[in-house]
Write a protein that holds these residues in place. Structure first.
Motif, PDB file in Angstrom:
ATOM      1  N   THR A   1       0.720  -1.254   0.117  1.00 22.67           N
ATOM      2  CA  THR A   1       0.174   0.128   0.001  1.00 22.67           C
ATOM      3  C   THR A   1       0.825   1.232  -0.046  1.00 22.67           C
ATOM      4  N   GLY A   2       2.124   1.115   0.324  1.00 25.47           N
ATOM      5  CA  GLY A   2       2.960   2.317   0.405  1.00 25.47           C
ATOM      6  C   GLY A   2       2.649   3.387   1.762  1.00 25.47           C
ATOM      7  N   ALA A   3       1.809   2.691   2.637  1.00 25.06           N
ATOM      8  CA  ALA A   3       1.308   3.436   4.201  1.00 25.06           C
ATOM      9  C   ALA A   3       2.618   3.187   4.731  1.00 25.06           C
ATOM     10  N   GLY A   4       2.873   4.195   5.497  1.00 27.85           N
ATOM     11  CA  GLY A   4       4.152   4.477   6.317  1.00 27.85           C
ATOM     12  C   GLY A   4       3.697   3.332   7.667  1.00 27.85           C
ATOM     13  N   LYS A   5       5.036   3.045   8.153  1.00 23.81           N
ATOM     14  CA  LYS A   5       4.974   2.025   9.232  1.00 23.81           C
ATOM     15  C   LYS A   5       5.819   2.716  10.349  1.00 23.81           C
ATOM     16  N   GLY A   6       4.987   3.610  11.354  1.00 28.74           N
ATOM     17  CA  GLY A   6       5.784   4.549  12.156  1.00 28.74           C
ATOM     18  C   GLY A   6       6.048   5.830  11.544  1.00 28.74           C
ATOM     19  N   GLY A   7       6.654   6.828  12.319  1.00 24.49           N
ATOM     20  CA  GLY A   7       6.908   8.061  11.980  1.00 24.49           C
ATOM     21  C   GLY A   7       8.371   8.047  11.351  1.00 24.49           C
ATOM     22  N   ARG A   8       8.625   9.158  10.245  1.00 22.89           N
ATOM     23  CA  ARG A   8      10.018   9.361   9.762  1.00 22.89           C
ATOM     24  C   ARG A   8      10.992   9.452  10.675  1.00 22.89           C
ATOM     25  N   SER A   9      12.078   8.979  10.435  1.00 20.58           N
ATOM     26  CA  SER A   9      13.134   9.180  11.447  1.00 20.58           C
ATOM     27  C   SER A   9      14.033   9.856  10.835  1.00 20.58           C
ATOM     28  N   ARG A  10      14.841  10.965  11.423  1.00 25.90           N
ATOM     29  CA  ARG A  10      15.846  11.723  10.911  1.00 25.90           C
ATOM     30  C   ARG A  10      17.194  11.327  11.547  1.00 25.90           C
ATOM     31  N   PHE A  11      18.432  11.098  11.144  1.00 28.56           N
ATOM     32  CA  PHE A  11      19.369  10.952  11.791  1.00 28.56           C
ATOM     33  C   PHE A  11      20.521  11.673  11.356  1.00 28.56           C
ATOM     34  N   THR A  12      21.398  12.417  12.485  1.00 28.77           N
ATOM     35  CA  THR A  12      22.534  12.989  12.374  1.00 28.77           C
ATOM     36  C   THR A  12      23.646  12.484  13.190  1.00 28.77           C
ATOM     37  N   ASP A  13      24.555  11.815  12.356  1.00 31.11           N
ATOM     38  CA  ASP A  13      25.612  11.332  12.883  1.00 31.11           C
ATOM     39  C   ASP A  13      26.941  11.840  12.656  1.00 31.11           C
ATOM     40  N   THR A  14      27.889  11.898  13.672  1.00 29.05           N
ATOM     41  CA  THR A  14      29.094  12.376  13.820  1.00 29.05           C
ATOM     42  C   THR A  14      30.143  11.132  13.854  1.00 29.05           C
ATOM     43  N   PHE A  15      31.082  11.092  12.984  1.00 23.75           N
ATOM     44  CA  PHE A  15      32.162  10.084  12.867  1.00 23.75           C
ATOM     45  C   PHE A  15      33.536  10.895  13.335  1.00 23.75           C
ATOM     46  N   VAL A  16      34.323  10.052  13.762  1.00 27.84           N
ATOM     47  CA  VAL A  16      35.697  10.596  14.065  1.00 27.84           C
ATOM     48  C   VAL A  16      36.696   9.286  14.016  1.00 27.84           C
ATOM     49  N   PRO A  17      37.924   9.628  13.483  1.00 22.40           N
ATOM     50  CA  PRO A  17      38.938   8.663  13.338  1.00 22.40           C
ATOM     51  C   PRO A  17      39.553   7.905  14.730  1.00 22.40           C
ATOM     52  N   LEU A  18      39.458   6.976  14.785  1.00 23.33           N
ATOM     53  CA  LEU A  18      40.036   6.206  16.090  1.00 23.33           C
ATOM     54  C   LEU A  18      41.489   6.387  16.234  1.00 23.33           C
ATOM     55  N   GLY A  19      42.030   7.384  16.595  1.00 23.44           N
ATOM     56  CA  GLY A  19      43.694   7.751  16.765  1.00 23.44           C
ATOM     57  C   GLY A  19      43.988   8.108  15.439  1.00 23.44           C
ATOM     58  N   GLU A  20      45.341   8.287  15.438  1.00 28.76           N
ATOM     59  CA  GLU A  20      46.075   8.439  14.124  1.00 28.76           C
ATOM     60  C   GLU A  20      45.989   7.642  13.029  1.00 28.76           C
ATOM     61  N   GLY A  21      45.255   7.736  11.717  1.00 24.54           N
ATOM     62  CA  GLY A  21      44.839   6.792  10.850  1.00 24.54           C
ATOM     63  C   GLY A  21      44.247   5.676  11.228  1.00 24.54           C
ATOM     64  N   GLY A  22      43.499   5.753  12.263  1.00 18.71           N
ATOM     65  CA  GLY A  22      42.495   4.612  12.582  1.00 18.71           C
ATOM     66  C   GLY A  22      41.326   4.686  11.791  1.00 18.71           C
ATOM     67  N   PRO A  23      40.647   3.736  12.195  1.00 18.32           N
ATOM     68  CA  PRO A  23      39.245   3.590  11.434  1.00 18.32           C
ATOM     69  C   PRO A  23      38.213   4.700  11.983  1.00 18.32           C
ATOM     70  N   TRP A  24      37.226   5.279  11.151  1.00 19.32           N
ATOM     71  CA  TRP A  24      36.202   6.088  11.541  1.00 19.32           C
ATOM     72  C   TRP A  24      35.271   5.266  12.287  1.00 19.32           C
ATOM     73  N   VAL A  25      34.787   5.899  13.444  1.00 25.51           N
ATOM     74  CA  VAL A  25      33.794   5.074  14.247  1.00 25.51           C
ATOM     75  C   VAL A  25      32.869   6.461  14.666  1.00 25.51           C
ATOM     76  N   LEU A  26      31.596   6.056  15.124  1.00 28.96           N
ATOM     77  CA  LEU A  26      30.599   6.866  15.342  1.00 28.96           C
ATOM     78  C   LEU A  26      31.017   7.381  16.959  1.00 28.96           C
ATOM     79  N   SER A  27      30.843   8.570  17.065  1.00 29.18           N
ATOM     80  CA  SER A  27      30.976   9.350  18.159  1.00 29.18           C
ATOM     81  C   SER A  27      29.645   9.848  18.742  1.00 29.18           C
ATOM     82  N   GLU A  28      28.740  10.257  18.006  1.00 33.50           N
ATOM     83  CA  GLU A  28      27.401  10.677  18.314  1.00 33.50           C
ATOM     84  C   GLU A  28      26.369  10.506  17.228  1.00 33.50           C
ATOM     85  N   ARG A  29      25.138  10.035  17.616  1.00 33.06           N
ATOM     86  CA  ARG A  29      23.919   9.780  16.779  1.00 33.06           C
ATOM     87  C   ARG A  29      22.674  10.409  17.467  1.00 33.06           C
ATOM     88  N   VAL A  30      22.051  11.492  16.734  1.00 38.24           N
ATOM     89  CA  VAL A  30      21.013  12.087  17.114  1.00 38.24           C
ATOM     90  C   VAL A  30      19.573  11.570  16.425  1.00 38.24           C
TER      91      VAL A  30
END
Length: 230
Positions: free
Chosen positions: A176-205
């Motif tokens: 039907t295309g009907a929504g299941k629940g409300g729309r979610s909006r995400f704002t993600d902040t990623f940072v590198p883990l140390g010098e040249g390390g992998p980027w990982v999530l530091s905050e999600r709203v």
């Protein structure tokens, strides 16, 4: 730094409708940031906040990408924190284009303000994407009897691929295309883990729109004191 995705109404690089666009879609797919195969895991402090309430614990994400959370007794909050860590980790797994899409075909549709439509045929017929430059700006996929549609509005450039910075997600009934629940909006902040390390999530709203009798809500997940597992 976060980069907003320009959405011109008629990009000069628009792909002609009806033509094969596998190469363009592959370029966007391979531009996604993923962790190196030698990813060793990381740990830190997890903080959850909502409506003035704050809960704190510790977490680990192992080399096997499994997340463990300790020090949070509330079962729902524990699950929510672990789910964010798992969701981020699973999208950092590096799979070749052939592994993921080898049984699909890709045909260009129209081009609008979001990007050029990519119509999927083959194994995942019914799925659709949009791409703008080397970024996947829209995902429309059938998953476990439901449809999820994600629009990416801005990205973070890691120097080794992009990560979605701000985006929306909506689940819907495939029939039907009907929504299941409300729309979610995400704002993600990623940072590198140390010098040249992998980027990982530091905050999600996560902000969820009201739907039916369910009120709007806002949760903040913070991941602090980040360090590689040793």
């Amino acid at each position: 730094m976060p980069i907003s995705i320009g959405h011109p109404t008629a990009p000069s690089s628009a792909i002609a409708p009806g033509t094969d666009c596998t190469a363009a879609f592959r370029a966007a797919y391979e531009n996604r940031y993923t962790w190196d195969p030698g990813f060793g895991g990381y740990q830190g402090r997890a903080v959850w906040e909502q409506d003035g309430r704050r809960v704190e614990g510790q977490f680990q994400v192992g080399a096997d990408l499994k997340a463990t959370v300790q020090g949070i007794d509330d079962a729902e909050i524990h699950k929510a924190v672990a789910s964010q860590l798992w969701e981020v980790a699973i999208h950092r797994v590096r799979r070749s284009f052939e592994q993921t899409h080898g049984e699909n075909t890709f045909t260009a549709g129209d081009t609008d303000a979001v990007g050029t439509e990519v119509i999927v045929g083959g194994k995942n017929t019914g799925d659709r994407y949009r791409i703008h430059g080397n970024v996947v700006t829209m995902v429309h996929r059938h998953i476990h009897g439901t449809v999820v549609t994600i629009f990416t509005e801005s990205t973070t450039d890691t120097g080794a691929g992009y990560l979605s910075r701000s985006y929306t997600s909506q689940y819907a009934d495939p029939a039907t295309g009907a929504g299941k629940g409300g729309r979610s909006r995400f704002t993600d902040t990623f940072v590198p883990l140390g010098e040249g390390g992998p980027w990982v999530l530091s905050e999600r709203v996560v902000e969820i729109e009201a739907h039916g009798e369910t009120p709007a809500g806002r949760q903040v997940f913070r991941f602090e004191l980040l360090a590689p597992l040793v």
